[in-house]
Design a protein around this motif. Structure first.
Motif, PDB file in Angstrom:
ATOM      1  N   ALA A 177      -6.337 -26.123  -7.413  1.00 55.79           N
ATOM      2  CA  ALA A 177      -7.772 -26.833  -7.523  1.00 55.79           C
ATOM      3  C   ALA A 177      -7.765 -28.136  -6.563  1.00 55.79           C
ATOM      4  O   ALA A 177      -6.585 -28.831  -6.260  1.00 55.79           O
ATOM      5  CB  ALA A 177      -7.763 -27.480  -9.038  1.00 55.79           C
ATOM      6  N   VAL A 178      -8.818 -28.447  -6.276  1.00 60.54           N
ATOM      7  CA  VAL A 178      -9.243 -29.511  -5.519  1.00 60.54           C
ATOM      8  C   VAL A 178     -10.505 -30.180  -5.909  1.00 60.54           C
ATOM      9  O   VAL A 178     -11.401 -29.467  -6.083  1.00 60.54           O
ATOM     10  CB  VAL A 178      -9.125 -29.152  -3.783  1.00 60.54           C
ATOM     11  N   GLU A 179     -10.531 -31.594  -6.181  1.00 51.95           N
ATOM     12  CA  GLU A 179     -11.547 -32.121  -6.281  1.00 51.95           C
ATOM     13  C   GLU A 179     -12.712 -32.280  -5.001  1.00 51.95           C
ATOM     14  O   GLU A 179     -12.218 -32.544  -3.952  1.00 51.95           O
ATOM     15  CB  GLU A 179     -11.223 -33.629  -6.719  1.00 51.95           C
ATOM     16  N   VAL A 180     -13.968 -32.088  -5.077  1.00 50.52           N
ATOM     17  CA  VAL A 180     -14.908 -32.000  -4.194  1.00 50.52           C
ATOM     18  C   VAL A 180     -15.871 -33.211  -4.423  1.00 50.52           C
ATOM     19  O   VAL A 180     -16.345 -33.295  -5.720  1.00 50.52           O
ATOM     20  CB  VAL A 180     -15.745 -30.838  -4.415  1.00 50.52           C
TER      21      VAL A 180
ATOM     22  N   ARG B 169     -11.699 -24.235  -7.442  1.00 50.99           N
ATOM     23  CA  ARG B 169     -10.634 -23.608  -8.070  1.00 50.99           C
ATOM     24  C   ARG B 169     -10.164 -22.284  -7.258  1.00 50.99           C
ATOM     25  O   ARG B 169     -11.279 -21.354  -7.473  1.00 50.99           O
ATOM     26  CB  ARG B 169     -10.455 -23.536  -9.412  1.00 50.99           C
ATOM     27  N   SER B 170      -9.187 -22.049  -6.923  1.00 51.30           N
ATOM     28  CA  SER B 170      -8.658 -20.670  -6.098  1.00 51.30           C
ATOM     29  C   SER B 170      -9.072 -19.638  -7.157  1.00 51.30           C
ATOM     30  O   SER B 170      -8.933 -19.827  -8.439  1.00 51.30           O
ATOM     31  CB  SER B 170      -7.591 -20.630  -5.489  1.00 51.30           C
ATOM     32  N   THR B 171      -9.328 -18.411  -6.731  1.00 48.61           N
ATOM     33  CA  THR B 171      -9.638 -17.208  -7.592  1.00 48.61           C
ATOM     34  C   THR B 171      -8.505 -16.398  -8.017  1.00 48.61           C
ATOM     35  O   THR B 171      -8.471 -15.976  -8.986  1.00 48.61           O
ATOM     36  CB  THR B 171     -10.564 -16.269  -7.025  1.00 48.61           C
ATOM     37  N   TYR B 172      -7.312 -17.060  -7.689  1.00 48.06           N
ATOM     38  CA  TYR B 172      -5.907 -16.678  -7.965  1.00 48.06           C
ATOM     39  C   TYR B 172      -4.732 -17.372  -7.650  1.00 48.06           C
ATOM     40  O   TYR B 172      -5.025 -18.438  -6.861  1.00 48.06           O
ATOM     41  CB  TYR B 172      -5.597 -15.143  -7.316  1.00 48.06           C
ATOM     42  N   GLY B 173      -3.637 -17.161  -7.963  1.00 45.84           N
ATOM     43  CA  GLY B 173      -2.444 -18.179  -7.835  1.00 45.84           C
ATOM     44  C   GLY B 173      -2.254 -17.988  -6.380  1.00 45.84           C
ATOM     45  O   GLY B 173      -2.206 -16.830  -5.596  1.00 45.84           O
ATOM     46  N   LEU B 174      -1.821 -19.076  -5.731  1.00 51.54           N
ATOM     47  CA  LEU B 174      -1.560 -19.159  -4.104  1.00 51.54           C
ATOM     48  C   LEU B 174      -0.252 -20.043  -4.321  1.00 51.54           C
ATOM     49  O   LEU B 174       0.126 -20.742  -5.241  1.00 51.54           O
ATOM     50  CB  LEU B 174      -2.514 -20.134  -3.582  1.00 51.54           C
ATOM     51  N   SER B 175       0.449 -19.986  -3.167  1.00 53.02           N
ATOM     52  CA  SER B 175       1.753 -20.809  -2.918  1.00 53.02           C
ATOM     53  C   SER B 175       1.280 -22.397  -3.097  1.00 53.02           C
ATOM     54  O   SER B 175       0.197 -22.621  -2.794  1.00 53.02           O
ATOM     55  CB  SER B 175       2.313 -20.648  -1.743  1.00 53.02           C
ATOM     56  N   GLU B 176       2.181 -23.270  -3.528  1.00 52.30           N
ATOM     57  CA  GLU B 176       2.067 -24.619  -3.620  1.00 52.30           C
ATOM     58  C   GLU B 176       1.596 -25.449  -2.364  1.00 52.30           C
ATOM     59  O   GLU B 176       1.019 -26.465  -2.151  1.00 52.30           O
ATOM     60  CB  GLU B 176       3.303 -25.328  -4.206  1.00 52.30           C
ATOM     61  N   ASP B 177       2.125 -24.667  -1.046  1.00 52.24           N
ATOM     62  CA  ASP B 177       1.857 -25.230   0.219  1.00 52.24           C
ATOM     63  C   ASP B 177       0.524 -24.755   0.714  1.00 52.24           C
ATOM     64  O   ASP B 177       0.249 -23.982   1.875  1.00 52.24           O
ATOM     65  CB  ASP B 177       2.994 -24.808   1.061  1.00 52.24           C
ATOM     66  N   VAL B 178      -0.507 -25.240   0.220  1.00 51.36           N
ATOM     67  CA  VAL B 178      -1.999 -24.767   0.551  1.00 51.36           C
ATOM     68  C   VAL B 178      -2.749 -25.776   0.885  1.00 51.36           C
ATOM     69  O   VAL B 178      -2.840 -26.886   0.399  1.00 51.36           O
ATOM     70  CB  VAL B 178      -2.764 -24.009  -0.757  1.00 51.36           C
TER      71      VAL B 178
ATOM     72  N   ARG C 288     -16.146 -34.610   0.874  1.00 54.20           N
ATOM     73  CA  ARG C 288     -14.791 -35.267   1.101  1.00 54.20           C
ATOM     74  C   ARG C 288     -14.074 -34.287  -0.017  1.00 54.20           C
ATOM     75  O   ARG C 288     -14.642 -34.117  -1.147  1.00 54.20           O
ATOM     76  CB  ARG C 288     -14.609 -36.701   0.794  1.00 54.20           C
ATOM     77  N   LEU C 289     -12.940 -33.945   0.196  1.00 55.90           N
ATOM     78  CA  LEU C 289     -11.852 -33.157  -0.625  1.00 55.90           C
ATOM     79  C   LEU C 289     -10.687 -33.962  -0.949  1.00 55.90           C
ATOM     80  O   LEU C 289     -10.129 -34.827  -0.260  1.00 55.90           O
ATOM     81  CB  LEU C 289     -11.459 -32.069  -0.028  1.00 55.90           C
ATOM     82  N   GLY C 290     -10.371 -33.764  -2.253  1.00 52.95           N
ATOM     83  CA  GLY C 290      -8.989 -34.523  -2.780  1.00 52.95           C
ATOM     84  C   GLY C 290      -7.791 -33.768  -2.266  1.00 52.95           C
ATOM     85  O   GLY C 290      -7.985 -32.707  -1.560  1.00 52.95           O
ATOM     86  N   THR C 291      -6.518 -34.028  -2.868  1.00 55.97           N
ATOM     87  CA  THR C 291      -5.324 -33.523  -2.561  1.00 55.97           C
ATOM     88  C   THR C 291      -5.285 -31.971  -3.284  1.00 55.97           C
ATOM     89  O   THR C 291      -5.565 -32.223  -4.393  1.00 55.97           O
ATOM     90  CB  THR C 291      -4.370 -34.269  -2.790  1.00 55.97           C
ATOM     91  N   PRO C 292      -5.240 -30.943  -2.660  1.00 62.30           N
ATOM     92  CA  PRO C 292      -5.109 -29.670  -3.579  1.00 62.30           C
ATOM     93  C   PRO C 292      -3.761 -29.951  -4.495  1.00 62.30           C
ATOM     94  O   PRO C 292      -2.669 -30.450  -4.035  1.00 62.30           O
ATOM     95  CB  PRO C 292      -4.613 -28.615  -2.589  1.00 62.30           C
ATOM     96  N   ARG C 293      -4.083 -29.309  -5.857  1.00 61.54           N
ATOM     97  CA  ARG C 293      -2.881 -29.381  -6.858  1.00 61.54           C
ATOM     98  C   ARG C 293      -2.876 -27.861  -7.440  1.00 61.54           C
ATOM     99  O   ARG C 293      -3.969 -27.235  -7.659  1.00 61.54           O
ATOM    100  CB  ARG C 293      -3.094 -30.465  -7.703  1.00 61.54           C
ATOM    101  N   THR C 294      -1.636 -27.651  -7.854  1.00 60.04           N
ATOM    102  CA  THR C 294      -1.670 -26.250  -8.479  1.00 60.04           C
ATOM    103  C   THR C 294      -1.721 -26.551 -10.048  1.00 60.04           C
ATOM    104  O   THR C 294      -1.070 -27.270 -10.538  1.00 60.04           O
ATOM    105  CB  THR C 294      -0.382 -25.414  -8.164  1.00 60.04           C
ATOM    106  N   ASP C 295      -2.482 -25.754 -10.661  1.00 60.69           N
ATOM    107  CA  ASP C 295      -2.598 -25.940 -12.020  1.00 60.69           C
ATOM    108  C   ASP C 295      -1.734 -25.106 -12.951  1.00 60.69           C
ATOM    109  O   ASP C 295      -0.891 -24.637 -12.266  1.00 60.69           O
ATOM    110  CB  ASP C 295      -4.163 -25.680 -12.551  1.00 60.69           C
ATOM    111  N   GLY C 296      -1.674 -25.033 -14.222  1.00 60.01           N
ATOM    112  CA  GLY C 296      -0.849 -24.226 -15.055  1.00 60.01           C
ATOM    113  C   GLY C 296      -0.859 -22.792 -14.742  1.00 60.01           C
ATOM    114  O   GLY C 296      -0.078 -22.179 -15.060  1.00 60.01           O
TER     115      GLY C 296
END
Length: 168
Positions: free
Chosen positions: A99-102, A149-158, A86-94
């Motif tokens: 990042a998403v909890e697995v 965690r994504s390898t680079y910055g993504l838009s917040e609507d991911v 299961r995955l948590g809700t994606p969130r954008t870090d600093g």
């Protein structure tokens, strides 16, 4: 999260940025005066460069996805357990990375580890990045957690989805 190992697969954005930067520098470094160039010629060159850039970005993302698949296939005695992850809700870090909890649930009678491939997509379902995360040594009948965690910055609507999950 202590105890997890993340395997990261490079996404397309760093390469796209490098190619754009090199195109800009090449355009500025020729020392010539482009005022004599027709606007249509400049537009044609820009369109050609943009098309080439999009093609390279697509190739890099396809390569990253293939590499993630190869890493999972290296596990010779693994079992597909996508339904146990299961995955948590994606969130954008600093850093602007998503990042998403697995959470991996071990339904067996002994400790197992999990390798999970996560796809980060835009609202239209287009693949933006892919990463592989390991959830090691989950006790029998328990759940283990890791953060993808994504390898680079993504838009917040991911969106994040489990592409593959293997228990071994």
């Amino acid at each position: 999260m202590a105890g997890h190992r993340a395997r990261r697969v490079v996404g397309a954005a760093p390469v796209v940025g490098a190619v754009v930067l090199s195109l800009l520098l090449a355009g500025c470094a020729d020392g010539g005066d482009d005022r004599s160039e027709e606007p249509a010629d400049a537009a044609s060159r820009a369109a050609s460069a943009a098309s080439s850039l999009a093609s390279e970005a697509s190739d890099v993302l396809a390569s990253a996805t293939a590499e993630a698949g190869r890493r999972i296939e290296e596990i010779t005695e693994g079992i597909d357990v996508r339904d146990d992850v299961r995955l948590g809700t994606p969130r954008t870090d600093g850093d602007g990375r998503v990042a998403v909890e697995v959470t991996a649930r071990n339904t067996t009678g002994s400790a197992k580890s999990f390798v999970v491939q996560i796809h980060f997509t835009d609202p239209d379902g287009n693949l933006r990045d892919t990463v592989v995360v390991t959830v090691p040594d989950v006790p029998a009948g328990r759940s283990g957690r890791a953060t993808a965690r994504s390898t680079y910055g993504l838009s917040e609507d991911v969106r994040a989805k489990v592409a593959r999950a293997v228990r071994y």
